[in-house]
Design a protein around this motif. Structure first.
Motif, mmCIF file in Angstrom:
data_model
loop_
_atom_site.group_PDB
_atom_site.id
_atom_site.type_symbol
_atom_site.label_atom_id
_atom_site.label_comp_id
_atom_site.label_asym_id
_atom_site.label_seq_id
_atom_site.Cartn_x
_atom_site.Cartn_y
_atom_site.Cartn_z
ATOM 1 N N TYR A 4 23.435 34.459 -7.195
ATOM 2 C CA TYR A 4 22.114 34.352 -6.768
ATOM 3 C C TYR A 4 21.170 35.765 -6.591
ATOM 4 C CZ TYR A 4 24.335 30.056 -4.639
ATOM 5 O OH TYR A 4 24.769 28.654 -4.830
ATOM 6 N N LYS A 5 19.966 35.402 -6.640
ATOM 7 C CA LYS A 5 19.045 36.684 -6.398
ATOM 8 C C LYS A 5 17.801 36.214 -5.724
ATOM 9 C CE LYS A 5 20.473 39.130 -10.573
ATOM 10 N NZ LYS A 5 20.156 39.949 -11.915
ATOM 11 N N TRP A 6 17.347 37.068 -4.680
ATOM 12 C CA TRP A 6 16.189 36.733 -4.161
ATOM 13 C C TRP A 6 14.747 37.483 -4.629
ATOM 14 C CZ3 TRP A 6 13.451 33.297 -1.808
ATOM 15 C CH2 TRP A 6 12.370 33.600 -1.217
ATOM 16 N N PHE A 7 13.964 36.757 -4.944
ATOM 17 C CA PHE A 7 12.460 37.461 -5.630
ATOM 18 C C PHE A 7 11.403 36.799 -4.518
ATOM 19 C CE2 PHE A 7 15.200 37.248 -9.070
ATOM 20 C CZ PHE A 7 15.215 38.627 -9.849
ATOM 21 N N ARG A 8 10.699 37.847 -4.265
ATOM 22 C CA ARG A 8 9.407 37.628 -3.493
ATOM 23 C C ARG A 8 8.171 37.627 -4.243
ATOM 24 N NH1 ARG A 8 5.552 36.680 -0.903
ATOM 25 N NH2 ARG A 8 4.995 37.463 1.330
ATOM 26 N N LEU A 70 2.598 18.870 7.367
ATOM 27 C CA LEU A 70 2.770 20.116 7.335
ATOM 28 C C LEU A 70 1.184 20.804 6.931
ATOM 29 C CD1 LEU A 70 5.782 21.053 5.009
ATOM 30 C CD2 LEU A 70 5.650 20.823 7.500
ATOM 31 N N LYS A 71 0.968 21.972 7.465
ATOM 32 C CA LYS A 71 -0.297 22.532 6.961
ATOM 33 C C LYS A 71 -0.096 24.167 6.579
ATOM 34 C CE LYS A 71 -1.628 23.361 11.927
ATOM 35 N NZ LYS A 71 -2.518 23.028 12.948
ATOM 36 N N ASP A 72 -1.205 24.653 6.300
ATOM 37 C CA ASP A 72 -1.121 26.130 5.892
ATOM 38 C C ASP A 72 0.141 26.597 5.169
ATOM 39 O OD1 ASP A 72 -3.585 26.407 7.256
ATOM 40 O OD2 ASP A 72 -2.383 26.661 9.288
ATOM 41 N N ILE A 73 0.306 25.970 4.136
ATOM 42 C CA ILE A 73 1.466 26.083 3.222
ATOM 43 C C ILE A 73 1.019 27.351 2.195
ATOM 44 C CG2 ILE A 73 3.103 25.153 1.428
ATOM 45 C CD1 ILE A 73 2.203 22.488 2.934
ATOM 46 N N TYR A 74 2.357 28.453 2.147
ATOM 47 C CA TYR A 74 2.046 29.463 1.175
ATOM 48 C C TYR A 74 3.391 29.629 0.583
ATOM 49 C CZ TYR A 74 -1.985 30.894 4.067
ATOM 50 O OH TYR A 74 -3.136 30.679 4.699
ATOM 51 N N MET A 75 3.267 30.051 -0.772
ATOM 52 C CA MET A 75 4.208 30.350 -1.631
ATOM 53 C C MET A 75 4.955 31.931 -0.959
ATOM 54 S SD MET A 75 5.973 29.809 -4.133
ATOM 55 C CE MET A 75 7.056 30.426 -5.594
ATOM 56 N N LEU A 76 6.308 31.689 -0.730
ATOM 57 C CA LEU A 76 7.089 32.884 -0.274
ATOM 58 C C LEU A 76 7.915 33.731 -1.341
ATOM 59 C CD1 LEU A 76 8.357 34.518 2.090
ATOM 60 C CD2 LEU A 76 10.042 32.810 2.187
ATOM 61 N N GLY A 77 8.416 32.770 -2.390
ATOM 62 C CA GLY A 77 9.118 33.302 -3.310
ATOM 63 C C GLY A 77 10.168 32.518 -4.031
ATOM 64 N N ASP A 136 19.492 35.871 4.382
ATOM 65 C CA ASP A 136 18.928 36.803 5.578
ATOM 66 C C ASP A 136 17.640 37.474 4.936
ATOM 67 O OD1 ASP A 136 20.905 35.740 7.003
ATOM 68 O OD2 ASP A 136 21.983 37.801 6.798
ATOM 69 N N LYS A 137 17.635 37.865 3.722
ATOM 70 C CA LYS A 137 16.350 38.594 3.444
ATOM 71 C C LYS A 137 15.480 37.542 3.046
ATOM 72 C CE LYS A 137 13.916 41.768 1.317
ATOM 73 N NZ LYS A 137 12.929 42.306 2.519
ATOM 74 N N MET A 138 15.770 36.308 2.716
ATOM 75 C CA MET A 138 14.637 35.474 2.521
ATOM 76 C C MET A 138 13.922 35.250 3.950
ATOM 77 S SD MET A 138 15.038 31.255 1.374
ATOM 78 C CE MET A 138 16.036 31.086 2.748
#
Length: 162
Positions: A4-8, A70-77, A136-138
């Motif tokens: 697993y790798k996290w990308f913002r 839901l409202k005000d949805i944004y891409m996180l990563g 945790d980083k996510m």
């Protein structure tokens, strides 16, 4: 062993998206968690097809699973997943959003389960999810982005079932 790798950042076009989940906040900055089989989880699911946007997937899954809009949805990563099984790696998209409306609990339209719905202080989310260092980083990135995008009420609210 699964990698697993996290990308913002946005998902590269050559990586299939198999999952869209949300870190969703209420007006006080608490994070929504779904409780399934006594485990705390984020809510989301699979896009219906390649034409369904990540935002539409998240909205649909929240309505189907926990009866919340839901409202005000944004891409996180995204989380990069390589199962090391000979198949191609894939992406698990993560988004942030705010709760718009909470309706009465009802059975999940896919499996008939009724989930407990829980709001937790944003600084305690990692403890409940227990996702490890990448998770945790996510969560840290989600809180950072939410604090930039949303104006939360300053009143301290306790954790609660909704």
């Amino acid at each position: 062993m699964v990698e697993y790798k996290w990308f913002r950042e946005n998902v590269p076009s050559n990586l299939e998206v198999k999952q869209v989940y949300g870190i969703v906040f209420d007006e006080y900055g608490r994070v929504f968690l779904r409780i399934e089989d006594e485990k705390y989880k984020l809510t989301g699911g699979k896009p219906k097809d390649k034409c369904e946007s990540y935002e539409d997937t998240l909205k649909r899954e929240f309505l189907e699973e926990v009866n919340i809009t839901l409202k005000d949805i944004y891409m996180l990563g995204y989380q990069y997943v390589d199962e090391k099984n000979g198949l191609l790696p894939y992406a698990q998209v993560r988004m942030i959003a705010r709760i718009d409306k909470v309706f009465d609990k009802r059975p999940d339209l896919d499996n008939g389960k009724i989930y407990k719905r829980f709001l937790v202080n944003k600084n305690k989310v990692s403890k409940y999810l227990n996702y490890g260092s990448i998770g945790d980083k996510m969560i840290e990135d989600a809180i950072y982005l939410a604090n930039k995008k949303y104006k939360f009420k300053n009143t301290l609210k306790e954790e609660e079932f909704i």
